[in-house]
Design a protein around this motif. Structure first.
Motif, PDB file in Angstrom:
ATOM      1  N   HIS A  38     -29.504  62.528  71.838  1.00  0.00           N
ATOM      2  CA  HIS A  38     -28.507  61.867  72.676  1.00  0.00           C
ATOM      3  C   HIS A  38     -27.289  61.530  71.804  1.00  0.00           C
ATOM      4  CE1 HIS A  38     -32.246  61.232  74.860  1.00  0.00           C
ATOM      5  NE2 HIS A  38     -31.554  60.884  75.931  1.00  0.00           N
ATOM      6  N   PHE A  39     -26.121  62.005  72.228  1.00  0.00           N
ATOM      7  CA  PHE A  39     -24.918  61.779  71.436  1.00  0.00           C
ATOM      8  C   PHE A  39     -23.773  61.284  72.299  1.00  0.00           C
ATOM      9  CE2 PHE A  39     -27.349  64.835  69.033  1.00  0.00           C
ATOM     10  CZ  PHE A  39     -27.236  64.367  67.735  1.00  0.00           C
ATOM     11  N   LYS A  40     -22.949  60.452  71.703  1.00  0.00           N
ATOM     12  CA  LYS A  40     -21.694  60.017  72.312  1.00  0.00           C
ATOM     13  C   LYS A  40     -20.578  60.704  71.531  1.00  0.00           C
ATOM     14  CE  LYS A  40     -18.785  55.938  72.926  1.00  0.00           C
ATOM     15  NZ  LYS A  40     -18.736  54.472  72.743  1.00  0.00           N
ATOM     16  N   VAL A  41     -19.742  61.450  72.247  1.00  0.00           N
ATOM     17  CA  VAL A  41     -18.636  62.174  71.635  1.00  0.00           C
ATOM     18  C   VAL A  41     -17.325  61.609  72.160  1.00  0.00           C
ATOM     19  CG1 VAL A  41     -17.473  64.411  71.431  1.00  0.00           C
ATOM     20  CG2 VAL A  41     -19.988  64.299  71.388  1.00  0.00           C
ATOM     21  N   THR A  42     -16.479  61.173  71.243  1.00  0.00           N
ATOM     22  CA  THR A  42     -15.121  60.783  71.583  1.00  0.00           C
ATOM     23  C   THR A  42     -14.216  61.779  70.876  1.00  0.00           C
ATOM     24  OG1 THR A  42     -15.747  58.444  71.715  1.00  0.00           O
ATOM     25  CG2 THR A  42     -13.398  58.945  71.501  1.00  0.00           C
ATOM     26  N   LEU A  43     -13.409  62.490  71.646  1.00  0.00           N
ATOM     27  CA  LEU A  43     -12.558  63.531  71.101  1.00  0.00           C
ATOM     28  C   LEU A  43     -11.162  63.412  71.699  1.00  0.00           C
ATOM     29  CD1 LEU A  43     -12.041  66.191  69.567  1.00  0.00           C
ATOM     30  CD2 LEU A  43     -13.102  67.394  71.469  1.00  0.00           C
ATOM     31  N   VAL A  44     -10.170  63.363  70.830  1.00  0.00           N
ATOM     32  CA  VAL A  44      -8.771  63.314  71.244  1.00  0.00           C
ATOM     33  C   VAL A  44      -8.117  64.609  70.785  1.00  0.00           C
ATOM     34  CG1 VAL A  44      -6.589  62.075  71.049  1.00  0.00           C
ATOM     35  CG2 VAL A  44      -8.755  60.808  70.980  1.00  0.00           C
ATOM     36  N   SER A  45      -7.546  65.332  71.748  1.00  0.00           N
ATOM     37  CA  SER A  45      -6.915  66.612  71.434  1.00  0.00           C
ATOM     38  C   SER A  45      -5.818  66.923  72.440  1.00  0.00           C
ATOM     39  CB  SER A  45      -7.952  67.734  71.461  1.00  0.00           C
ATOM     40  OG  SER A  45      -7.339  68.985  71.252  1.00  0.00           O
ATOM     41  N   GLY A  46      -4.733  67.468  71.936  1.00  0.00           N
ATOM     42  CA  GLY A  46      -3.669  67.933  72.811  1.00  0.00           C
ATOM     43  C   GLY A  46      -4.115  69.085  73.692  1.00  0.00           C
ATOM     44  N   ALA A  47      -5.217  69.741  73.310  1.00  0.00           N
ATOM     45  CA  ALA A  47      -5.750  70.859  74.104  1.00  0.00           C
ATOM     46  C   ALA A  47      -6.170  70.418  75.508  1.00  0.00           C
ATOM     47  CB  ALA A  47      -6.930  71.500  73.382  1.00  0.00           C
ATOM     48  N   PHE A  48      -6.393  69.132  75.703  1.00  0.00           N
ATOM     49  CA  PHE A  48      -6.819  68.636  77.002  1.00  0.00           C
ATOM     50  C   PHE A  48      -5.657  68.387  77.970  1.00  0.00           C
ATOM     51  CE2 PHE A  48     -10.491  66.799  74.423  1.00  0.00           C
ATOM     52  CZ  PHE A  48     -11.321  67.866  74.703  1.00  0.00           C
ATOM     53  N   ALA A  49      -4.441  68.526  77.497  1.00  0.00           N
ATOM     54  CA  ALA A  49      -3.278  68.287  78.356  1.00  0.00           C
ATOM     55  C   ALA A  49      -3.317  69.217  79.568  1.00  0.00           C
ATOM     56  CB  ALA A  49      -1.988  68.510  77.573  1.00  0.00           C
ATOM     57  N   GLY A  50      -3.119  68.644  80.731  1.00  0.00           N
ATOM     58  CA  GLY A  50      -3.103  69.422  81.965  1.00  0.00           C
ATOM     59  C   GLY A  50      -4.472  69.773  82.508  1.00  0.00           C
ATOM     60  N   GLN A  51      -5.538  69.323  81.832  1.00  0.00           N
ATOM     61  CA  GLN A  51      -6.902  69.605  82.295  1.00  0.00           C
ATOM     62  C   GLN A  51      -7.526  68.341  82.885  1.00  0.00           C
ATOM     63  OE1 GLN A  51      -9.236  70.997  78.999  1.00  0.00           O
ATOM     64  NE2 GLN A  51      -8.357  73.047  79.062  1.00  0.00           N
ATOM     65  N   GLY A  52      -8.269  68.530  83.956  1.00  0.00           N
ATOM     66  CA  GLY A  52      -9.038  67.431  84.517  1.00  0.00           C
ATOM     67  C   GLY A  52     -10.324  67.238  83.729  1.00  0.00           C
ATOM     68  N   LYS A  53     -11.086  66.220  84.103  1.00  0.00           N
ATOM     69  CA  LYS A  53     -12.328  65.905  83.384  1.00  0.00           C
ATOM     70  C   LYS A  53     -13.334  67.047  83.416  1.00  0.00           C
ATOM     71  CE  LYS A  53     -12.272  60.888  83.723  1.00  0.00           C
ATOM     72  NZ  LYS A  53     -13.003  59.696  84.129  1.00  0.00           N
ATOM     73  N   VAL A  54     -13.464  67.696  84.548  1.00  0.00           N
ATOM     74  CA  VAL A  54     -14.454  68.772  84.668  1.00  0.00           C
ATOM     75  C   VAL A  54     -14.149  69.902  83.694  1.00  0.00           C
ATOM     76  CG1 VAL A  54     -15.411  70.528  86.208  1.00  0.00           C
ATOM     77  CG2 VAL A  54     -15.085  68.200  87.045  1.00  0.00           C
ATOM     78  N   LYS A  55     -12.908  70.337  83.636  1.00  0.00           N
ATOM     79  CA  LYS A  55     -12.521  71.426  82.715  1.00  0.00           C
ATOM     80  C   LYS A  55     -12.756  71.012  81.262  1.00  0.00           C
ATOM     81  CE  LYS A  55     -10.897  74.623  85.477  1.00  0.00           C
ATOM     82  NZ  LYS A  55     -11.653  75.826  85.702  1.00  0.00           N
TER      83      LYS A  55
END
Length: 110
Positions: A38-55
């Motif tokens: 079981h892991f908790k991942v916190t990731l901040v990336s510009g790659a997520f711009a324009g993407q919703g949570k599902v993507k």
């Protein structure tokens, strides 16, 4: 290499990472000591711009498919763009304690 280290390495290589935290939360669940399930991942990336949570989640699961197939049971994913992370004051939510599995069984002993 531990599962946690493998996850960290894959995420570092797969994303333009600005912030990354991978926490093993297995101890909070009904698993043997020293598990990596079981892991908790916190990731901040510009790659997520324009993407919703599902993507965003789909991208992580694609990257970590091998680990999921090999025994990682759960990923708590907190995925942000840099602006979203700043709005969160650089803090991801705390994970709740496990209330399922054998922890409800009075005979369960850690």
């Amino acid at each position: 290499m531990s599962v946690q280290q493998t996850i960290e390495e894959k995420l570092q290589q797969g994303f333009d990472v600005q912030e990354l935290s991978v926490e093993n939360e297995s101890h909070m669940h009904s698993v043997p000591a020293n598990s990596e399930t079981h892991f908790k991942v916190t990731l901040v990336s510009g790659a997520f711009a324009g993407q919703g949570k599902v993507k965003r989640h789909q991208a992580i699961y694609r990257l970590l498919a091998e680990e999921m197939a090999a025994g990682v049971h759960a990923l708590a994913l907190h995925l942000y763009t840099p602006d979203e992370w700043a709005a969160q004051d650089g803090v991801s939510p705390a994970s709740p304690n496990c209330m399922g599995g054998s922890k409800r069984d009075p005979a369960f002993k850690e």
